[in-house]
Design a protein around this motif. Structure first.
Motif, PDB file in Angstrom:
ATOM      1  N   GLU A   1       0.819  -1.217   0.000  1.00 51.41           N
ATOM      2  CA  GLU A   1       0.000   0.000   0.000  1.00 51.41           C
ATOM      3  C   GLU A   1       0.850   1.264   0.000  1.00 51.41           C
ATOM      4  OE1 GLU A   1      -2.992   1.063  -0.490  1.00 51.41           O
ATOM      5  OE2 GLU A   1      -3.643  -1.022  -0.669  1.00 51.41           O
ATOM      6  N   LYS A   2       1.866   1.244   0.820  1.00 51.80           N
ATOM      7  CA  LYS A   2       2.664   2.441   1.080  1.00 51.80           C
ATOM      8  C   LYS A   2       3.725   2.711   0.011  1.00 51.80           C
ATOM      9  CE  LYS A   2       3.899   3.823   5.758  1.00 51.80           C
ATOM     10  NZ  LYS A   2       4.741   3.449   6.906  1.00 51.80           N
ATOM     11  N   MET A   3       4.173   1.638  -0.651  1.00 51.48           N
ATOM     12  CA  MET A   3       5.290   1.753  -1.597  1.00 51.48           C
ATOM     13  C   MET A   3       4.909   2.662  -2.774  1.00 51.48           C
ATOM     14  SD  MET A   3       8.444   0.626  -1.995  1.00 51.48           S
ATOM     15  CE  MET A   3       8.590  -0.865  -1.009  1.00 51.48           C
ATOM     16  N   PRO A   4       5.751   3.631  -3.087  1.00 56.24           N
ATOM     17  CA  PRO A   4       5.453   4.533  -4.218  1.00 56.24           C
ATOM     18  C   PRO A   4       5.849   3.883  -5.544  1.00 56.24           C
ATOM     19  CG  PRO A   4       7.469   5.242  -3.115  1.00 56.24           C
ATOM     20  CD  PRO A   4       6.979   4.018  -2.381  1.00 56.24           C
ATOM     21  N   TRP A   5       5.070   2.842  -5.927  1.00 57.11           N
ATOM     22  CA  TRP A   5       5.410   2.046  -7.108  1.00 57.11           C
ATOM     23  C   TRP A   5       5.549   2.924  -8.353  1.00 57.11           C
ATOM     24  CZ3 TRP A   5       6.990  -2.578  -5.951  1.00 57.11           C
ATOM     25  CH2 TRP A   5       6.462  -3.240  -4.824  1.00 57.11           C
ATOM     26  N   SER A   6       6.573   2.697  -9.131  1.00 60.93           N
ATOM     27  CA  SER A   6       6.699   3.381 -10.414  1.00 60.93           C
ATOM     28  C   SER A   6       5.767   2.695 -11.418  1.00 60.93           C
ATOM     29  CB  SER A   6       8.146   3.332 -10.902  1.00 60.93           C
ATOM     30  OG  SER A   6       8.503   2.004 -11.236  1.00 60.93           O
TER      31      SER A   6
ATOM     32  N   LEU B   1       6.437  -5.206 -14.860  1.00 59.33           N
ATOM     33  CA  LEU B   1       6.114  -5.395 -16.274  1.00 59.33           C
ATOM     34  C   LEU B   1       7.387  -5.285 -17.090  1.00 59.33           C
ATOM     35  CD1 LEU B   1       3.016  -3.045 -16.276  1.00 59.33           C
ATOM     36  CD2 LEU B   1       3.006  -5.558 -16.220  1.00 59.33           C
ATOM     37  N   ASP B   2       7.322  -5.807 -18.267  1.00 57.18           N
ATOM     38  CA  ASP B   2       8.453  -5.684 -19.174  1.00 57.18           C
ATOM     39  C   ASP B   2       8.429  -4.281 -19.747  1.00 57.18           C
ATOM     40  OD1 ASP B   2       9.443  -7.362 -22.223  1.00 57.18           O
ATOM     41  OD2 ASP B   2      10.322  -5.733 -21.086  1.00 57.18           O
ATOM     42  N   SER B   3       9.350  -3.477 -19.296  1.00 62.01           N
ATOM     43  CA  SER B   3       9.336  -2.078 -19.705  1.00 62.01           C
ATOM     44  C   SER B   3      10.348  -1.814 -20.805  1.00 62.01           C
ATOM     45  CB  SER B   3       9.635  -1.200 -18.495  1.00 62.01           C
ATOM     46  OG  SER B   3      10.878  -1.582 -17.933  1.00 62.01           O
ATOM     47  N   SER B   4      10.891  -2.878 -21.363  1.00 59.46           N
ATOM     48  CA  SER B   4      11.993  -2.673 -22.315  1.00 59.46           C
ATOM     49  C   SER B   4      11.701  -3.310 -23.666  1.00 59.46           C
ATOM     50  CB  SER B   4      13.282  -3.256 -21.743  1.00 59.46           C
ATOM     51  OG  SER B   4      13.071  -4.622 -21.411  1.00 59.46           O
ATOM     52  N   GLY B   5      10.405  -3.374 -24.003  1.00 59.71           N
ATOM     53  CA  GLY B   5      10.022  -3.843 -25.333  1.00 59.71           C
ATOM     54  C   GLY B   5      10.513  -5.247 -25.650  1.00 59.71           C
ATOM     55  N   GLY B   6      10.413  -6.155 -24.694  1.00 60.94           N
ATOM     56  CA  GLY B   6      10.789  -7.540 -24.991  1.00 60.94           C
ATOM     57  C   GLY B   6      12.205  -7.871 -24.552  1.00 60.94           C
ATOM     58  N   GLU B   7      13.064  -6.878 -24.492  1.00 55.87           N
ATOM     59  CA  GLU B   7      14.406  -7.145 -23.970  1.00 55.87           C
ATOM     60  C   GLU B   7      14.415  -6.821 -22.489  1.00 55.87           C
ATOM     61  OE1 GLU B   7      17.720  -5.407 -26.311  1.00 55.87           O
ATOM     62  OE2 GLU B   7      16.072  -4.606 -27.484  1.00 55.87           O
ATOM     63  N   HIS B   8      14.568  -7.825 -21.666  1.00 56.86           N
ATOM     64  CA  HIS B   8      14.568  -7.563 -20.230  1.00 56.86           C
ATOM     65  C   HIS B   8      15.983  -7.231 -19.820  1.00 56.86           C
ATOM     66  CE1 HIS B   8      11.856 -11.088 -21.132  1.00 56.86           C
ATOM     67  NE2 HIS B   8      11.105 -10.007 -21.204  1.00 56.86           N
ATOM     68  N   THR B   9      16.403  -6.061 -20.201  1.00 55.33           N
ATOM     69  CA  THR B   9      17.795  -5.699 -19.919  1.00 55.33           C
ATOM     70  C   THR B   9      17.968  -5.362 -18.452  1.00 55.33           C
ATOM     71  OG1 THR B   9      17.374  -3.399 -20.354  1.00 55.33           O
ATOM     72  CG2 THR B   9      18.062  -4.745 -22.224  1.00 55.33           C
ATOM     73  N   LEU B  10      19.178  -5.540 -17.999  1.00 55.92           N
ATOM     74  CA  LEU B  10      19.543  -5.186 -16.634  1.00 55.92           C
ATOM     75  C   LEU B  10      19.132  -3.753 -16.328  1.00 55.92           C
ATOM     76  CD1 LEU B  10      21.095  -5.459 -13.973  1.00 55.92           C
ATOM     77  CD2 LEU B  10      23.189  -4.966 -15.225  1.00 55.92           C
ATOM     78  N   GLU B  11      19.405  -2.855 -17.256  1.00 51.41           N
ATOM     79  CA  GLU B  11      19.131  -1.442 -17.016  1.00 51.41           C
ATOM     80  C   GLU B  11      17.636  -1.201 -16.806  1.00 51.41           C
ATOM     81  OE1 GLU B  11      21.015  -2.648 -19.471  1.00 51.41           O
ATOM     82  OE2 GLU B  11      22.919  -2.122 -18.509  1.00 51.41           O
ATOM     83  N   ALA B  12      16.826  -1.789 -17.693  1.00 52.67           N
ATOM     84  CA  ALA B  12      15.385  -1.565 -17.606  1.00 52.67           C
ATOM     85  C   ALA B  12      14.828  -2.146 -16.306  1.00 52.67           C
ATOM     86  CB  ALA B  12      14.689  -2.207 -18.805  1.00 52.67           C
ATOM     87  N   CYS B  13      15.233  -3.358 -16.005  1.00 51.70           N
ATOM     88  CA  CYS B  13      14.716  -4.042 -14.832  1.00 51.70           C
ATOM     89  C   CYS B  13      15.094  -3.299 -13.565  1.00 51.70           C
ATOM     90  CB  CYS B  13      15.270  -5.463 -14.807  1.00 51.70           C
ATOM     91  SG  CYS B  13      14.398  -6.540 -13.667  1.00 51.70           S
ATOM     92  N   ASN B  14      16.331  -2.901 -13.491  1.00 52.59           N
ATOM     93  CA  ASN B  14      16.783  -2.248 -12.278  1.00 52.59           C
ATOM     94  C   ASN B  14      16.243  -0.843 -12.122  1.00 52.59           C
ATOM     95  OD1 ASN B  14      18.175  -4.372 -11.286  1.00 52.59           O
ATOM     96  ND2 ASN B  14      20.058  -3.835 -12.374  1.00 52.59           N
ATOM     97  N   SER B  15      16.106  -0.130 -13.249  1.00 45.42           N
ATOM     98  CA  SER B  15      15.690   1.261 -13.129  1.00 45.42           C
ATOM     99  C   SER B  15      14.300   1.353 -12.505  1.00 45.42           C
ATOM    100  CB  SER B  15      15.730   1.967 -14.491  1.00 45.42           C
ATOM    101  OG  SER B  15      14.699   1.474 -15.307  1.00 45.42           O
ATOM    102  N   SER B  16      13.470   0.319 -12.744  1.00 39.89           N
ATOM    103  CA  SER B  16      12.134   0.318 -12.144  1.00 39.89           C
ATOM    104  C   SER B  16      12.237   0.255 -10.624  1.00 39.89           C
ATOM    105  CB  SER B  16      11.326  -0.880 -12.638  1.00 39.89           C
ATOM    106  OG  SER B  16      11.458  -1.009 -14.031  1.00 39.89           O
ATOM    107  N   PHE B  17      13.078  -0.644 -10.139  1.00 42.58           N
ATOM    108  CA  PHE B  17      13.270  -0.726  -8.696  1.00 42.58           C
ATOM    109  C   PHE B  17      13.883   0.565  -8.155  1.00 42.58           C
ATOM    110  CE2 PHE B  17      12.790  -5.381  -9.112  1.00 42.58           C
ATOM    111  CZ  PHE B  17      11.957  -5.611  -8.032  1.00 42.58           C
ATOM    112  N   HIS B  18      14.843   1.099  -8.903  1.00 43.48           N
ATOM    113  CA  HIS B  18      15.547   2.274  -8.390  1.00 43.48           C
ATOM    114  C   HIS B  18      14.624   3.477  -8.277  1.00 43.48           C
ATOM    115  CE1 HIS B  18      19.633   0.427  -9.630  1.00 43.48           C
ATOM    116  NE2 HIS B  18      18.945  -0.291  -8.767  1.00 43.48           N
TER     117      HIS B  18
END
Lengths: 311, 311
Positions: free
Chosen positions: A50-55, A70-87
């Motif tokens: 509830e509290k987490m400010p999800w991107s 979600l896959d935010s990198s158009g099919g390529e689950h790159t390290l950068e895309a995956c991590n930037s969501s968490f960051h």
């Protein structure tokens, strides 16, 4: 089963840390799901979800109780895309100081152990997401004429967590881009001034301790993996504090270590590492410990999250 | 995860023995219940419950799927009363040659590990009742100039089970009135002619391996506890077959042992003991084995039966 030191037992020390019942109902928690992988990598409290400010890259479904990256990198689950969501999410949580356990501070990167793509997030937030944290502990021991002795450090009184308590000789969280052995080699120098060459040659990987712990403050559930290592030191090599995390090192007999454990002087998860050491070295035996098999199974608690990529 | 020797992996060797899924539905089986103890001490196949010539002291309930040993001793659950019920039943089963796995033969006594009263039944029938069997394995190793080597026996070609296969240096079932250490001391003499005094002084208890195995022939489910021990031998002490169960002893390098494991030459549950040895001795490490944590957890499978009395 009561035995050593009055009502305390080795099993009770394990149960104090591996404190989630075997029949715990994980469906009360939200599953943290990564792209193209049906396996939950963490279990989150509803209050934290509830509290987490999800991107925008995360989809929270209250019906299925899932948080899907979600896959935010158009099919390529790159390290950068995956991590930037968490960051993005974690940065917002820290900026707004939403979680007391994070202390409003950034911390080193931890990886999600079983993720198919290399995925990392900040150490202090691992328990919020309920991912498995990786630690590495090295027990340094000496075979003296007076029997086997163990080098035990007292944690600095200025540490934020567990000040003044006893610890494993050398211990640390394994950073995202380190292996457990690399962690030990670095920490053995930083915490104990042990000679790198000697540590490199003589450190032995001896297994893991796994447990599932429910925090008192937050009641969040955290799976933990501790990689355990041994090193036998000659009497001539003496660990010396270096980075300020350790106040002093003491060379204790097995009985002195047991006494300190039962008096509650150790950082709690170090008790599990000591018990594992005692079991591997014939100190706790099937003959002197009624709970032997039960303790052995508890020290390798099956975790509810994957520890190996599925791809 | 494939790695060593083509498609074989250490994890696949573990899974071949610990072959009951984590989500197995035990409610399909009958619970074996002892007097005044709600904890099931075994899980039995319906077909075996049907066939077993239960003596009057057992109450079979098909609705609750339980086999309850009644208190046949007027409130005193004496060893004699408890055991005589099993003995009457087992004697009848053997006399009538009802179960192929028992070979119509009597065998040594095994104890029910977590029973509140000392309760024993015959070894060959343990898997029929689904109770946890206790074994003890001793790995004898030598630190040679050519590295660590392990004494590996080849089983006699005349053995009923696993003839000609490789085994742990010394291994046996733990008799009802023995401790695991006593079992090892006896078997080290009987199977390997190792000097009793040396074995007594130098054998180290190093933990347990637990697993849940479903037999191919009967599909009965058997929980197993193997107490593991190490002994370091000087090159001057050489194991020699004695009781006819071992054909020969070979001093093999770690790579030779691994090769034989992946070629399927070991009695299957000995693979788990070897893998546990490799993990404790820094041979399998977090750095060279992707399945490290998974293997460690599987080697300490949580058993569905108690291992400690509740009273």
């Amino acid at each position: 089963m009561a035995n050593q030191a009055g009502s305390k037992s080795f099993l009770s020390l394990v149960e104090a840390v591996d404190n989630v019942p075997y029949d715990f109902d994980f469906s009360s928690l939200y599953q943290l799901l990564l792209p193209d992988d049906p396996r939950p990598h963490g279990f989150m409290l509803p209050s934290i979800v509830e509290k987490m400010p999800w991107s925008a890259e995360f989809e929270v479904d209250h019906k299925s109780r899932t948080v899907q990256l979600l896959d935010s990198s158009g099919g390529e689950h790159t390290l950068e895309a995956c991590n930037s969501s968490f960051h993005t999410t974690i940065d917002a949580a820290i900026d707004q100081d939403l979680f007391a356990s994070v202390h409003g501070k950034h911390s080193e990167m931890y990886r999600i152990l079983g993720a198919n793509q290399f995925t990392c997030l900040e150490r202090f937030t691992a328990s919020l997401f309920g991912i498995a944290a990786r630690g590495a502990h090295l027990t340094a021991f000496v075979r003296t004429t007076g029997g086997l002795k163990i080098w035990i450090p007292r944690r600095s009184p200025t540490l934020f967590t567990y000040p003044d308590m006893l610890d494993t000789t050398v211990a640390g969280g394994v950073k995202a881009d380190n292996t457990p052995f690399e962690c030990i080699v670095a920490e053995a120098d930083e915490e104990a001034s042990l000679p790198a060459d000697f540590v490199n040659k003589n450190t032995v990987a001896t297994g893991v301790v796994t447990y599932l712990t429910r925090g008192k403050a937050t009641s969040a559930i955290r799976p933990d993996v501790i990689y355990v290592f041994d090193i036998e030191l000659p009497e001539s090599i003496v660990p010396v504090p270096k980075d300020g995390e350790v106040a002093e090192f003491m060379l204790l007999s097995v009985d002195e270590v047991k006494g300190a454990m039962f008096r509650g002087e150790f950082k709690p998860n170090c008790n599990l590492v000591m018990i594992d050491f005692f079991m591997r070295h014939g100190i706790i035996t099937p003959e002197n410990e009624a709970d032997y098999v039960e303790i052995a199974m508890r020290l390798r608690r099956k975790l509810p999250v994957p520890t190996v990529p599925s791809l």
